[in-house]
Design an enzyme around this catalytic site. Structure first.
Site, PDB file in Angstrom:
ATOM      1  N   THR A  68      47.426 106.892  34.826  1.00 49.54           N
ATOM      2  CA  THR A  68      46.528 108.032  34.617  1.00 49.54           C
ATOM      3  C   THR A  68      46.655 109.096  35.701  1.00 49.54           C
ATOM      4  O   THR A  68      46.547 110.294  35.428  1.00 49.54           O
ATOM      5  CB  THR A  68      45.066 107.514  34.584  1.00 49.54           C
ATOM      6  OG1 THR A  68      44.951 106.627  33.485  1.00 49.54           O
ATOM      7  CG2 THR A  68      44.067 108.639  34.413  1.00 49.54           C
ATOM      8  N   SER A  84      50.677 101.307  32.835  1.00 52.14           N
ATOM      9  CA  SER A  84      50.947 100.058  33.541  1.00 52.14           C
ATOM     10  C   SER A  84      50.792  98.825  32.660  1.00 52.14           C
ATOM     11  O   SER A  84      51.143  97.726  33.071  1.00 52.14           O
ATOM     12  CB  SER A  84      50.105  99.956  34.808  1.00 52.14           C
ATOM     13  OG  SER A  84      48.775  99.630  34.505  1.00 52.14           O
TER      14      SER A  84
END
Ligand code: ASP
Length: 358
Positions: free
Chosen positions: A31, A76
């Site tokens: 992010t 991730s």
């Protein structure tokens, strides 16, 4: 964000500010590196070469900061052994050129990656600070700006030419944690990580206060990077009502070499004979069973209650106060790099990189 895992090299760019301390910022995705597309409103990875547009204050640091951007930026959730190996290689090949490293990584699996890197990098004598954010850098209220700036400052902090934190850490929301002690426990708060079983390495307020007695000391030995990872590990979380079929199915997984068993409280499990026999048979077949606790804090103490005595009798290994993230990555690391089973048993009960308190 692509999910293509063929992580090819990369573009590296350079920003000379001052030759005082030099840092490498490795941007892997997550992010933090996103901005909102003004037309569609959706989140897109931004071009890191425009970083100074988002954090102009970075220019005021007296450091040389280079950036290494993964060719394929990943959420991730797509972290894999290939990703860990690439990250370790990026650090290994540039280890001598920099005083510290900052890894920008998605928060979802940051604790796994920080733990895995701590095992892969033996004799680490420089800071590696993982950070990320809950809100993208391109959002006004982002937590990414502060996380990034403080991670840089920490990675560049030296006293008498000695790094303040020569270990793999996670920096988030004013706190510096030992990486292999962390767990992501909140998906929306800025306070997203916990390390219940190990004190903070540093706290950031007006000053950065380092908790020196709890920080590893440099050992001045040569860095060794281990790149074999064996993923034949299963994680089984216990819950009331767990079925015999499910336990057998997990234990019969092809090529399974080890099981991380997330038990209740201090290492407790059902005492039903089918359960104990299933685990015992697996151990007799050569599967290593590593017991951790589902609690965020506290330690496994086999034999404390009657409900863990049988596990002790059949030969499980206690993970003491290790986190599940560190237990899984440690097991993958040991299976990949250590041949003898006795040595694996012994290392599982040893704190190799400060990941457990015995
Ligand atoms: N899904 C994102 C990731 O882990 C969330 C984040 O970056 O915080 O890559």
């Amino acid at each position: 964000m692509g999910s293509d895992r063929s992580l090819q090299p990369i573009n590296i760019f350079h920003n000379v500010m001052n030759q005082n301390r030099s840092l490498l910022v490795i941007y892997t995705g997550g992010t933090i590196g996103m901005v909102q597309d003004s037309e569609s409103g959706s989140l897109l990875p931004f071009n890191f070469e425009n970083l100074y547009q988002y954090i102009p204050i970075l220019k005021n640091f007296n450091y040389t900061i280079d950036f290494y951007v993964f060719d394929t930026l990943i959420d991730s959730s797509n972290v894999s052994p290939a990703f860990w190996i690439q990250l370790a290689e990026v650090i290994e090949s540039r280890y001598e050129s920099y005083d510290g490293f900052v890894v920008l990584h998605g928060t979802d699996t940051m604790s796994f990656s920080a733990a895995m890197l701590s095992f892969m990098l033996e004799n680490l004598n420089k800071p590696i600070v993982f950070t990320g954010s809950q809100l993208p850098l391109g959002v006004i209220r982002t937590d990414g700006r502060d996380n990034f700036i403080n991670a840089i400052e920490i990675a560049a902090s030296y006293e008498d030419d000695m790094p303040m934190v020569p270990e793999v850490c996670v920096y988030f929301d004013n706190k510096l944690f030992r990486g292999n002690r962390t767990t992501k426990f909140n998906s929306e708060n800025f306070k997203a990580f916990l390390s219940v079983n190990y004190p903070l390495l540093a706290e950031v307020g007006v000053k950065i206060k380092y908790n020196s007695p709890y920080i590893q000391k440099p050992n001045f030995k040569k860095l060794t990077v281990y790149k074999n990872i064996d993923c034949n590990v299963a994680l089984l979380k216990l819950y009331p009502g767990i079925s015999e079929h499910l336990v057998h199915a997990v234990l019969q997984t092809m090529e399974l070499k080890a099981l991380v068993l997330e038990t209740f409280g201090s290492g407790n499990a059902p005492t039903d004979s089918w359960f104990i026999e299933a685990i015992e048979q697996a151990i007799n077949k050569g599967i290593i069973v590593y017991v951790v606790t589902q609690c965020n804090g506290g330690s496994v103490e086999i034999g404390k209650y009657e409900t863990s005595r049988d596990l002790g009798r059949i030969g499980v290994i206690s993970g003491y106060d290790i986190t599940t993230e560190a237990a899984i990555t440690k097991m993958m690391f040991l299976l990949g790099n250590v041949e003898s089973k006795e040595s694996i048993y012994q290392l599982l009960q040893t704190s190799m990189r400060g990941e457990m308190t015995i």
